[in-house]
Design a protein around this motif. Structure first.
Motif, PDB file in Angstrom:
ATOM      1  N   LYS A 320      27.695 107.538 -86.600  1.00  0.00           N
ATOM      2  CA  LYS A 320      28.969 107.573 -85.547  1.00  0.00           C
ATOM      3  C   LYS A 320      29.121 108.839 -84.663  1.00  0.00           C
ATOM      4  CE  LYS A 320      31.771 104.602 -88.501  1.00  0.00           C
ATOM      5  NZ  LYS A 320      32.981 104.565 -89.491  1.00  0.00           N
ATOM      6  N   ILE A 321      28.764 109.960 -85.444  1.00  0.00           N
ATOM      7  CA  ILE A 321      28.753 111.339 -84.514  1.00  0.00           C
ATOM      8  C   ILE A 321      27.573 111.164 -83.490  1.00  0.00           C
ATOM      9  CG2 ILE A 321      28.261 113.626 -84.820  1.00  0.00           C
ATOM     10  CD1 ILE A 321      30.323 113.711 -87.135  1.00  0.00           C
ATOM     11  N   ALA A 322      26.404 110.703 -83.897  1.00  0.00           N
ATOM     12  CA  ALA A 322      25.329 110.767 -82.902  1.00  0.00           C
ATOM     13  C   ALA A 322      25.755 109.726 -81.790  1.00  0.00           C
ATOM     14  CB  ALA A 322      24.144 110.107 -83.812  1.00  0.00           C
ATOM     15  N   GLY A 323      26.490 108.673 -81.988  1.00  0.00           N
ATOM     16  CA  GLY A 323      26.949 107.932 -80.829  1.00  0.00           C
ATOM     17  C   GLY A 323      27.887 108.588 -80.152  1.00  0.00           C
ATOM     18  N   VAL A 324      28.840 109.326 -80.486  1.00  0.00           N
ATOM     19  CA  VAL A 324      29.817 110.159 -79.886  1.00  0.00           C
ATOM     20  C   VAL A 324      29.102 111.214 -78.825  1.00  0.00           C
ATOM     21  CG1 VAL A 324      31.381 112.069 -79.942  1.00  0.00           C
ATOM     22  CG2 VAL A 324      31.848 109.795 -81.117  1.00  0.00           C
ATOM     23  N   GLY A 325      27.689 111.928 -79.433  1.00  0.00           N
ATOM     24  CA  GLY A 325      27.043 112.525 -78.764  1.00  0.00           C
ATOM     25  C   GLY A 325      26.509 112.154 -77.610  1.00  0.00           C
ATOM     26  N   MET A 326      26.090 110.842 -77.768  1.00  0.00           N
ATOM     27  CA  MET A 326      25.423 110.023 -76.610  1.00  0.00           C
ATOM     28  C   MET A 326      26.553 109.797 -75.601  1.00  0.00           C
ATOM     29  SD  MET A 326      23.198 107.367 -78.724  1.00  0.00           S
ATOM     30  CE  MET A 326      22.146 107.693 -80.158  1.00  0.00           C
ATOM     31  N   LEU A 327      27.625 109.597 -75.953  1.00  0.00           N
ATOM     32  CA  LEU A 327      28.901 109.352 -74.948  1.00  0.00           C
ATOM     33  C   LEU A 327      29.199 110.689 -74.526  1.00  0.00           C
ATOM     34  CD1 LEU A 327      31.211 106.885 -76.657  1.00  0.00           C
ATOM     35  CD2 LEU A 327      29.630 106.333 -75.230  1.00  0.00           C
ATOM     36  N   GLY A 328      28.836 111.688 -75.215  1.00  0.00           N
ATOM     37  CA  GLY A 328      29.182 113.218 -74.437  1.00  0.00           C
ATOM     38  C   GLY A 328      28.285 113.526 -73.479  1.00  0.00           C
TER      39      GLY A 328
END
Length: 384
Positions: A320-328
């Motif tokens: 999930k944090i990796a996904g947030v990183g992508m949205l970042g």
């Protein structure tokens, strides 16, 4: 969570605002490349007083956007996710990695060139767009993920603000700066004396903005300074800070940011796209946002947990944090803002804006697909 109603209001306004921004960006690009391109572009350069419409949006209205960012940051520091050091370290670490790694990637492509000054362009995350994309996933998104993304993006914006203040100021007129800071000091004194009259801070804020505008330091910094001068109190709905923040959500989300998007994405797309995409600054922006952001956010969060500086919240996972990183990697507002300060050549500015849009689009798509799969799998496991 003490400030849950205001957080929900903030999240909801940013969610809808992100979709409005998407529409405005698409509309602006179409108009800038249509048969009425000339009239549309000149509209934003129509003079109002001594400056253009675009100037007053970027240097005037955007100060109100920064005021909202400052108020949200203040709330997070006092009673939100950043109020406890242990909880704050995870989004702080992610934000730090999400600024450093993209900056290093950009610098690697542009070291020793005339465009290395654009190092700050891929460092920021656009709150409205990122939350807007996350909201498309609906109720599958856990509250902890929404809070983490919001805290991360707010810290990210603070980093961009500091960057603007320190590195993108060319000439300082100290008399005006001193007057502006003196007004800030006066407002802080009013805060300490528990003065809660809105007009004191409104008039003080306008005067502080005027002198900051004429000091050489970007006037939008005034918004953040004013936010911390406004009394926070206990953060309840009756406080002046809460009321201003609540009142600003919709005007910022549905008027100010759409105007910023319309005026700053009026980009004429050139015929030689391959040349544009392969420029050093273009590659720096693309790799900085699309790769640098997720790598930096995930790596620094992982290191913080491994070093036992913080721990992973119950409903969060590394995927999930990796996904947030992508949205970042959705830079947009702050990235465009830094572009306008970093460069003077109109062609470079135009091409940089185009690459920010491309990188943000790629980041948004891969982030949405990634999180959609991660959250879908989790829900399937829960049902079984």
């Amino acid at each position: 969570m003490k400030n849950a109603p205001l957080f929900k209001s903030f999240f909801d306004s940013e969610k809808a605002g992100g979709l409005v921004l998407l529409f405005c960006t698409a509309a602006s690009l179409l108009l800038a490349n249509s048969s009425i391109s000339g009239a549309y572009l000149s509209m934003w350069h129509t003079p109002i007083g001594s400056q253009s419409v675009e100037y007053w949006i970027n240097d005037g209205l955007m100060a109100i956007f920064f005021l909202l960012i400052g108020l949200e940051l203040e709330r997070e520091v006092y009673i939100g996710e950043l109020s406890k050091i242990k909880d704050a370290i995870l989004p702080l670490s992610g934000a730090l990695g999400g600024m450093l790694i993209p900056a290093l990637l950009y610098f690697a492509f542009n070291f020793g060139t005339a465009t290395q000054h654009g190092i700050g362009i891929p460092m920021a995350t656009d709150i409205a767009f990122a939350i807007g994309i996350l909201s498309l996933l609906g109720n599958k998104v856990p509250l902890s993920l929404k809070i983490f993304l919001t805290a991360l993006a707010v810290i990210d914006d603070l980093g961009a603000i500091l960057l603007i203040a320190v590195f993108y100021t060319k000439t300082i007129y100290f008399t005006n700066l001193l007057i502006s800071l003196s007004i800030f000091g006066f407002l802080l004194l009013m805060n300490r004396l528990k003065v809660t009259n809105f007009f004191v801070y409104l008039v003080g804020g306008v005067l502080m903005w005027y002198f900051m505008l004429n000091s050489g330091i970007h006037a939008t910094i005034t918004g953040v300074l004013l936010a911390f001068a406004i009394p926070f109190g206990d953060g309840s709905p009756g406080t002046i800070s809460y009321q201003i923040q609540h009142w600003l959500h919709k005007p910022v989300a549905f008027i100010i940011l759409p105007l910023f998007a319309l005026s700053n994405t009026a980009i004429v797309i050139g015929k030689d796209l391959l040349h544009t995409i392969t420029e050093n600054y273009s590659l720096g922006i693309l790799f900085g946002l699309v790769l640098g952001k997720p790598i930096g956010i995930l790596t620094f969060c992982y290191l913080a947990v491994q070093l036992k500086l913080t721990k992973l919240p119950k409903n969060l996972s590394w995927k999930k944090i990796a996904g947030v990183g992508m949205l970042g990697g959705i830079g947009f507002t702050m990235s465009i803002f830094v572009t306008l300060l970093a460069f003077e050549d109109n062609e470079i500015i135009n091409n940089s804006k185009f690459m920010i849009l491309i990188a943000s689009l790629i980041s948004g798509i891969i982030g949405f697909i990634w999180l959609s799969n991660v959250l879908k799998k989790k829900n399937n496991v829960a049902l079984e």
